[in-house]
Design a protein around this motif. Structure first.
Motif, PDB file in Angstrom:
ATOM      1  N   LEU A 142       0.824  -1.208   0.000  1.00 25.22           N
ATOM      2  CA  LEU A 142       0.000   0.000   0.000  1.00 25.22           C
ATOM      3  C   LEU A 142       0.859   1.259   0.000  1.00 25.22           C
ATOM      4  O   LEU A 142       2.011   1.256   0.443  1.00 25.22           O
ATOM      5  N   ASP A 143       0.267   2.325  -0.478  1.00 25.40           N
ATOM      6  CA  ASP A 143       0.891   3.639  -0.463  1.00 25.40           C
ATOM      7  C   ASP A 143       1.243   4.022   0.977  1.00 25.40           C
ATOM      8  O   ASP A 143       0.391   4.005   1.862  1.00 25.40           O
ATOM      9  N   GLU A 144       2.498   4.359   1.204  1.00 23.94           N
ATOM     10  CA  GLU A 144       2.938   4.807   2.534  1.00 23.94           C
ATOM     11  C   GLU A 144       2.561   6.266   2.740  1.00 23.94           C
ATOM     12  O   GLU A 144       2.802   7.107   1.886  1.00 23.94           O
ATOM     13  N   ALA A 145       1.946   6.561   3.858  1.00 25.10           N
ATOM     14  CA  ALA A 145       1.604   7.950   4.179  1.00 25.10           C
ATOM     15  C   ALA A 145       2.870   8.700   4.593  1.00 25.10           C
ATOM     16  O   ALA A 145       3.756   8.140   5.229  1.00 25.10           O
ATOM     17  N   HIS A 146       2.932   9.964   4.228  1.00 26.26           N
ATOM     18  CA  HIS A 146       4.076  10.810   4.574  1.00 26.26           C
ATOM     19  C   HIS A 146       3.631  11.879   5.570  1.00 26.26           C
ATOM     20  O   HIS A 146       2.612  12.545   5.371  1.00 26.26           O
ATOM     21  N   ASP A 147       4.396  12.005   6.638  1.00 26.60           N
ATOM     22  CA  ASP A 147       4.138  13.040   7.646  1.00 26.60           C
ATOM     23  C   ASP A 147       5.441  13.793   7.859  1.00 26.60           C
ATOM     24  O   ASP A 147       6.466  13.194   8.191  1.00 26.60           O
ATOM     25  N   ALA A 148       5.417  15.110   7.632  1.00 20.91           N
ATOM     26  CA  ALA A 148       6.647  15.902   7.737  1.00 20.91           C
ATOM     27  C   ALA A 148       7.181  15.962   9.163  1.00 20.91           C
ATOM     28  O   ALA A 148       8.356  16.276   9.374  1.00 20.91           O
ATOM     29  N   ASP A 149       6.354  15.672  10.157  1.00 20.86           N
ATOM     30  CA  ASP A 149       6.819  15.664  11.549  1.00 20.86           C
ATOM     31  C   ASP A 149       7.652  14.411  11.818  1.00 20.86           C
ATOM     32  O   ASP A 149       7.698  13.488  10.999  1.00 20.86           O
ATOM     33  N   ILE A 150       8.296  14.364  12.989  1.00 21.30           N
ATOM     34  CA  ILE A 150       9.186  13.253  13.326  1.00 21.30           C
ATOM     35  C   ILE A 150       8.742  12.573  14.620  1.00 21.30           C
ATOM     36  O   ILE A 150       7.861  13.057  15.331  1.00 21.30           O
ATOM     37  N   ALA A 151       9.403  11.431  14.891  1.00 22.88           N
ATOM     38  CA  ALA A 151       9.197  10.678  16.138  1.00 22.88           C
ATOM     39  C   ALA A 151       7.709  10.395  16.356  1.00 22.88           C
ATOM     40  O   ALA A 151       7.025   9.983  15.433  1.00 22.88           O
ATOM     41  N   ARG A 152       7.205  10.631  17.570  1.00 24.88           N
ATOM     42  CA  ARG A 152       5.810  10.312  17.871  1.00 24.88           C
ATOM     43  C   ARG A 152       4.828  11.130  17.031  1.00 24.88           C
ATOM     44  O   ARG A 152       3.685  10.717  16.828  1.00 24.88           O
ATOM     45  N   ASN A 153       5.245  12.282  16.556  1.00 22.62           N
ATOM     46  CA  ASN A 153       4.357  13.119  15.751  1.00 22.62           C
ATOM     47  C   ASN A 153       4.240  12.643  14.311  1.00 22.62           C
ATOM     48  O   ASN A 153       3.453  13.195  13.542  1.00 22.62           O
ATOM     49  N   SER A 154       5.030  11.637  13.923  1.00 20.74           N
ATOM     50  CA  SER A 154       4.916  11.078  12.581  1.00 20.74           C
ATOM     51  C   SER A 154       3.890   9.947  12.569  1.00 20.74           C
ATOM     52  O   SER A 154       3.260   9.660  13.588  1.00 20.74           O
ATOM     53  N   VAL A 155       3.743   9.280  11.430  1.00 19.58           N
ATOM     54  CA  VAL A 155       2.727   8.230  11.295  1.00 19.58           C
ATOM     55  C   VAL A 155       3.023   7.086  12.262  1.00 19.58           C
ATOM     56  O   VAL A 155       4.127   6.542  12.288  1.00 19.58           O
ATOM     57  N   GLN A 156       2.012   6.697  13.056  1.00 20.47           N
ATOM     58  CA  GLN A 156       2.175   5.634  14.046  1.00 20.47           C
ATOM     59  C   GLN A 156       1.298   4.418  13.766  1.00 20.47           C
ATOM     60  O   GLN A 156       1.613   3.310  14.216  1.00 20.47           O
ATOM     61  N   SER A 157       0.201   4.596  13.043  1.00 20.60           N
ATOM     62  CA  SER A 157      -0.692   3.466  12.821  1.00 20.60           C
ATOM     63  C   SER A 157      -1.535   3.676  11.565  1.00 20.60           C
ATOM     64  O   SER A 157      -1.682   4.798  11.073  1.00 20.60           O
ATOM     65  N   TYR A 158      -2.065   2.555  11.061  1.00 15.36           N
ATOM     66  CA  TYR A 158      -2.991   2.563   9.925  1.00 15.36           C
ATOM     67  C   TYR A 158      -4.220   1.737  10.302  1.00 15.36           C
ATOM     68  O   TYR A 158      -4.119   0.752  11.053  1.00 15.36           O
ATOM     69  N   THR A 159      -5.359   2.115   9.779  1.00 13.47           N
ATOM     70  CA  THR A 159      -6.573   1.320   9.941  1.00 13.47           C
ATOM     71  C   THR A 159      -7.257   1.191   8.596  1.00 13.47           C
ATOM     72  O   THR A 159      -7.214   2.110   7.765  1.00 13.47           O
ATOM     73  N   LEU A 160      -7.885   0.029   8.391  1.00 10.88           N
ATOM     74  CA  LEU A 160      -8.591  -0.250   7.136  1.00 10.88           C
ATOM     75  C   LEU A 160     -10.076  -0.403   7.414  1.00 10.88           C
ATOM     76  O   LEU A 160     -10.484  -1.058   8.379  1.00 10.88           O
ATOM     77  N   GLN A 161     -10.877   0.214   6.564  1.00 11.11           N
ATOM     78  CA  GLN A 161     -12.324   0.091   6.677  1.00 11.11           C
ATOM     79  C   GLN A 161     -12.737  -1.382   6.669  1.00 11.11           C
ATOM     80  O   GLN A 161     -12.207  -2.189   5.904  1.00 11.11           O
ATOM     81  N   ASP A 162     -13.666  -1.734   7.544  1.00  7.42           N
ATOM     82  CA  ASP A 162     -14.163  -3.118   7.615  1.00  7.42           C
ATOM     83  C   ASP A 162     -14.744  -3.534   6.270  1.00  7.42           C
ATOM     84  O   ASP A 162     -15.497  -2.783   5.633  1.00  7.42           O
ATOM     85  N   ASN A 163     -14.370  -4.757   5.832  1.00  9.80           N
ATOM     86  CA  ASN A 163     -14.871  -5.255   4.561  1.00  9.80           C
ATOM     87  C   ASN A 163     -14.824  -6.769   4.568  1.00  9.80           C
ATOM     88  O   ASN A 163     -14.263  -7.382   5.487  1.00  9.80           O
ATOM     89  N   GLU A 164     -15.353  -7.376   3.526  1.00  9.78           N
ATOM     90  CA  GLU A 164     -15.500  -8.827   3.476  1.00  9.78           C
ATOM     91  C   GLU A 164     -14.228  -9.544   3.043  1.00  9.78           C
ATOM     92  O   GLU A 164     -13.981 -10.687   3.459  1.00  9.78           O
ATOM     93  N   HIS A 165     -13.383  -8.884   2.207  1.00  6.57           N
ATOM     94  CA  HIS A 165     -12.304  -9.607   1.533  1.00  6.57           C
ATOM     95  C   HIS A 165     -10.897  -9.339   2.064  1.00  6.57           C
ATOM     96  O   HIS A 165     -10.029 -10.203   1.945  1.00  6.57           O
ATOM     97  N   PHE A 166     -10.637  -8.169   2.626  1.00  4.19           N
ATOM     98  CA  PHE A 166      -9.260  -7.794   2.934  1.00  4.19           C
ATOM     99  C   PHE A 166      -9.070  -7.428   4.401  1.00  4.19           C
ATOM    100  O   PHE A 166      -9.969  -6.890   5.048  1.00  4.19           O
ATOM    101  N   ILE A 167      -7.856  -7.709   4.904  1.00  2.00           N
ATOM    102  CA  ILE A 167      -7.415  -7.202   6.199  1.00  2.00           C
ATOM    103  C   ILE A 167      -6.116  -6.437   5.986  1.00  2.00           C
ATOM    104  O   ILE A 167      -5.479  -6.539   4.932  1.00  2.00           O
ATOM    105  N   LEU A 168      -5.712  -5.690   7.005  1.00  2.81           N
ATOM    106  CA  LEU A 168      -4.524  -4.845   6.901  1.00  2.81           C
ATOM    107  C   LEU A 168      -3.394  -5.413   7.738  1.00  2.81           C
ATOM    108  O   LEU A 168      -3.595  -5.793   8.897  1.00  2.81           O
ATOM    109  N   ASN A 169      -2.205  -5.475   7.150  1.00  3.23           N
ATOM    110  CA  ASN A 169      -0.998  -5.863   7.892  1.00  3.23           C
ATOM    111  C   ASN A 169      -0.065  -4.667   7.908  1.00  3.23           C
ATOM    112  O   ASN A 169       0.335  -4.159   6.844  1.00  3.23           O
ATOM    113  N   VAL A 170       0.271  -4.160   9.107  1.00  2.08           N
ATOM    114  CA  VAL A 170       1.139  -2.989   9.246  1.00  2.08           C
ATOM    115  C   VAL A 170       2.558  -3.446   9.572  1.00  2.08           C
ATOM    116  O   VAL A 170       2.764  -4.244  10.500  1.00  2.08           O
TER     117      VAL A 170
END
Length: 398
Positions: A142-170
């Motif tokens: 998947l496309d990686e999100a970019h956050d100009a901030d660093i450390a804890r202020n940068s991207v920490q987690s992803y969530t995927l909308q509930d659906n029948e076919h796919f799950i998310l692996n981070v």
């Protein structure tokens, strides 16, 4: 690399560094600290001694001194991301210069990150074409999100909308950045559903947290059983910064077990990941879509970018793809001459000046690294002056 030197004619006391830590984006005029108090200086003499703030290497001056109070104040807007990018530490070196007698005090501004940027995806929609024959457990980067901030202020987690076919692996890269994989959890059936649309959300660790979203559009295709496979997951190469244009950096290679159009492999830069590099770096490389050969089409500069990560995608005729990464380490060469800056100079000098009297401060810098950035300074012989490094014990001239 740099080394401070003094023209001297008398003994001198070396001054230690003072540092101040404060958040970015403080308003102009905000107080950073009282440098006069911290250095034990008499506030009443600041004006008469022409106290002023100087920057090393003629950089932009981000702070000034209040001559009435001895306080350091913010003089310019400080955007940590614009100044230091993703560096873990954002430090600005300044100097406080006083005259009569001549003194130089170094101080450091340590700019702290605030959560002033939200995660962003390069594209508004990520598109996949997935065969209905795809096995359960198949993974799609998947496309990686970019956050100009660093450390804890940068991207920490992803969530995927509930659906029948796919799950998310981070997953987490070696550099700490997080990215996701779409994992097929239930087989697709094109006859029942030709398209699947999902929402991926990236969340940072700020307080309060910020988030960004991207739509994932999956087109379900009918019957190509093999995706291209790279010979290496990571290609590591080194290149001197004086390498000429058209130099072959590396040739990536992927094979596909399928035949005909399904086995024809083409290569491309992964645009959403590559966009995280600067525009200048984008213009440096050419990828032959058929052979996988990567060439220089511009000149690399170690001082601008010492390491470059190039994400590559191999795709077959029906759209199945795999990925690899080329990590290019730029080798420094001695291509920068030392720069001499006169910080202060007392001239003319009275003929009855005592031996050891300071007459000037010189700043010498070299942008190269390690031995290439080491600077040795000398002054012509048979003159009544000598150079003394600020990093050494100051000696009286005899």
């Amino acid at each position: 690399m740099f080394d401070l030197l003094f023209f001297v004619l008398m003994s001198h006391t070396a001054y230690g560094d003072v540092s101040y830590s404060f958040p970015e984006e403080m308003k102009r005029g905000s107080v950073i600290g009282n440098i006069a108090k911290d250095l034990g200086l008499d506030v009443n003499t600041l004006s008469s001694r022409k106290a002023r703030i100087d920057t090393e290497g003629n950089r932009k001056q981000y702070c000034d001194i209040n001559l009435n109070t001895g306080e350091l104040i913010v003089a310019e807007r400080i955007d940590r991301e614009g100044l230091c990018g993703k560096k873990a530490s954002c430090v600005i070196n300044h100097e406080l210069v006083l005259e009569n007698p001549l003194e130089l005090h170094r101080f450091i501004l340590n700019i702290e990150d605030i959560n002033d940027n939200s995660p962003q995806f390069t594209e508004s929609v990520v598109k996949f074409e997935i065969r209905e024959s795809a096995d359960k457990g198949s993974r799609y980067l998947l496309d990686e999100a970019h956050d100009a901030d660093i450390a804890r202020n940068s991207v920490q987690s992803y969530t995927l909308q509930d659906n029948e076919h796919f799950i998310l692996n981070v997953l987490t890269r070696e550099n700490g950045r997080k990215y996701g994989e779409l994992v097929l959890n239930k087989e697709l059936d094109r006859e029942q559903q030709k398209e699947v649309t999902l929402i991926l959300t990236a969340v940072d660790g700020g307080t309060p947290p910020r988030s960004g979203t991207v739509a994932i559009h999956v087109t379900v295709l009918d019957a190509n059983d093999n995706a291209p496979v790279f010979s290496q997951a990571v290609y590591k190469v080194s290149l001197p910064e004086n390498a000429p244009v058209d130099t072959v950096v590396v040739t990536v290679s992927a094979t596909d077990a399928d035949e005909g159009q399904n086995g024809e492999v083409t290569y491309e830069f992964m645009t959403y990941a590559f966009s995280h590099l600067s525009e200048i770096v984008r213009q440096l490389f050419f990828l032959d879509t058929v052979s996988g050969e990567i060439k220089l089409k511009g000149l690399v500069d170690f001082e601008e970018e010492s390491s470059v990560e190039l994400p590559i995608q191999a795709k077959d005729g029906q759209g199945l793809a795999s990925h690899c990464t080329v990590i290019l380490h730029v080798i420094d060469i001695n291509d920068n001459p030392p720069i001499i800056v006169i910080n202060s100079l007392n001239s003319p000098i009275p003929e009855n000046a005592f031996p050891g009297t300071e007459v000037g401060i010189i700043n010498v810098q070299d942008r190269d690294s390690e031995n290439n950035g080491q600077v040795r300074c000398s002054i012509q012989q048979n003159v009544p002056f000598k150079l003394v490094s600020a990093a050494l014990t100051i000696m009286t001239h005899t």
